[in-house]
Design an enzyme around this catalytic site. Structure first.
Site, mmCIF file in Angstrom:
data_model
loop_
_atom_site.group_PDB
_atom_site.id
_atom_site.type_symbol
_atom_site.label_atom_id
_atom_site.label_comp_id
_atom_site.label_asym_id
_atom_site.label_seq_id
_atom_site.Cartn_x
_atom_site.Cartn_y
_atom_site.Cartn_z
ATOM 1 N N CYS A 33 3.582 -15.999 10.467
ATOM 2 C CA CYS A 33 3.224 -14.599 10.717
ATOM 3 C C CYS A 33 1.892 -14.473 11.472
ATOM 4 O O CYS A 33 1.814 -14.821 12.632
ATOM 5 C CB CYS A 33 3.225 -13.806 9.416
ATOM 6 S SG CYS A 33 3.480 -12.033 9.658
ATOM 7 N N GLU A 89 9.440 -17.994 3.023
ATOM 8 C CA GLU A 89 9.253 -18.080 1.565
ATOM 9 C C GLU A 89 9.710 -16.833 0.833
ATOM 10 O O GLU A 89 9.726 -16.813 -0.403
ATOM 11 C CB GLU A 89 7.763 -18.311 1.256
ATOM 12 C CG GLU A 89 6.899 -17.060 1.178
ATOM 13 C CD GLU A 89 6.722 -16.310 2.489
ATOM 14 O OE1 GLU A 89 6.372 -15.123 2.453
ATOM 15 O OE2 GLU A 89 6.927 -16.903 3.555
ATOM 16 N N HIS A 149 9.015 -14.675 7.423
ATOM 17 C CA HIS A 149 8.570 -15.250 6.143
ATOM 18 C C HIS A 149 9.660 -16.099 5.503
ATOM 19 O O HIS A 149 10.532 -15.570 4.808
ATOM 20 C CB HIS A 149 8.151 -14.135 5.188
ATOM 21 C CG HIS A 149 6.829 -13.528 5.533
ATOM 22 N ND1 HIS A 149 5.642 -13.971 4.993
ATOM 23 C CD2 HIS A 149 6.497 -12.538 6.387
ATOM 24 C CE1 HIS A 149 4.639 -13.273 5.497
ATOM 25 N NE2 HIS A 149 5.136 -12.398 6.351
#
Length: 355
Positions: free
Chosen positions: A249, A333, A331
């Site tokens: 990001c 995760e 993202h």
């Protein structure tokens, strides 16, 4: 209690306030996720923003203490259509309204959030005020004019360097993480893969990072405009070629600038849990969770685009094979949300181990 959301373009939404009742100003953005409001509330990347949830009912499974992405609420406001009155889940430890009160976040409810989303989509993100007071045009202009998010990264980052060992018998890699507003699940994900972590504050120098016994460097997510972090970019430049570097990001955007590329602000950003991304190396499409208002628009020389967003063809990943650099915009995760892109952590670690 009756309240109003006033956008900087003059549009006013009449609704009700709940949670912590105090006037708030922020950048109004929308998120299309059906779940994950707890992660959104505590994600440091949302610092300074008021989040509009397009899904009509929010709070139906409550909140718990395990799934927080940081040490507390980070948004300036939560805008929803309807809160769930009786959350029902075996992991529920508190209600949405209770959490908002505890962390001093104002909530705004009772409006058509999809209509508001269309306004943002058509006009672009803009600043807004949630208030219970009758404000004059002069007061509105003054309050909106005072709002600034330039110091966001320094506010959400850790203030001190600290160690976070993975507590596994076999340590795969030792990674130095620079915290621009890191989410806890990124730390969990690296721990699951067997990585020991040293976490540095956002303004750490390259010299200090490289003095530590680490195999690679990770640049985290975070809030704000990457082009404003000029001193951070200069320190990243000093690390290039010294150690493998990976980023997510904001970290991805900062790497692009440090390598000679550039970034731009999107009209309304990518925020949701259903963004299709094509991995050009694997020739596969993955569903990803995203939260960003800026993207890399100019790829640096000598760097390959590895992933693209299939909604707007924006750059979602890049690699610099010569300098052992890899990064993604989304993202991998994120949870709850799609887990398609968990393989990214394996790719990151493989890059670090190969070096």
């Amino acid at each position: 209690m009756k309240g109003r959301l006033i956008l900087e373009n003059g549009l006013v939404f009449e609704g009700k306030v709940f949670g912590y009742i105090e006037q708030s100003v922020g950048e109004v953005v929308f998120n299309t996720s059906m779940t994950g409001y707890q992660e959104i509330l505590t994600d440091p990347s949302y610092y300074g923003q008021m989040v509009v949830m397009t899904y009509p009912m929010i709070g139906n499974y409550g909140l718990n203490l395990d799934d927080l992405e940081s040490d507390g609420g980070k948004v300036r406001g939560l805008i929803i259509k309807e809160p769930a009155k009786l959350p029902n889940n075996f992991r529920c430890e508190m209600t949405l309204e209770g959490y908002l009160r505890q962390h001093k976040i104002i909530g705004f409810k009772g409006i058509d959030t999809r209509h508001l989303t269309k306004v943002i989509r058509d006009k672009g993100v803009m600043k807004g005020i949630i208030t219970t007071e009758e404000l004059t045009q002069e007061q509105i202009k003054k309050e909106i004019g005072k709002f600034s998010n330039l110091e966001a990264v320094s506010i959400v980052s850790t203030k001190n360097t600290y160690e976070m060992p993975c507590n596994k018998k076999e340590v795969v890699a030792k990674i130095g993480m620079i915290d621009y507003g890191i989410k806890r699940n990124i730390i969990r994900s690296f721990h699951e893969k067997g990585c020991d972590l040293t976490v540095f504050p956002w303004d750490v120098t390259a010299k200090e990072v490289l003095e530590h016994n680490i195999d690679g460097i990770f640049l985290s997510n975070g809030p704000g405009d990457p082009a404003q972090l000029k001193e951070v970019v200069e320190e990243i430049k000093k690390m290039i070629g010294k150690k493998p570097i990976v980023g997510i990001c904001l970290g991805h955007q900062l790497l692009a600038i440090a390598l000679g590329g550039s970034t731009m602000k999107l009209k309304f950003g990518h925020r949701g849990a259903n963004h299709p991304v094509k991995d050009l190396e694997k020739n596969k499409i993955f569903i990803t969770s995203q939260n960003h208002g800026y993207v890399v628009d100019k790829i640096p020389e000598g760097v390959d685009v590895t992933q693209i967003n299939l909604n707007d063809n924006s750059i979602e990943g890049m690699k610099d094979y010569k300098n052992k650099i890899a990064s993604v915009q989304y993202h991998p995760e994120a949870s709850p949300g799609p887990k398609d892109s968990k393989y990214i952590f394996d790719d990151f670690i493989k890059l670090i181990k190969e070096a």
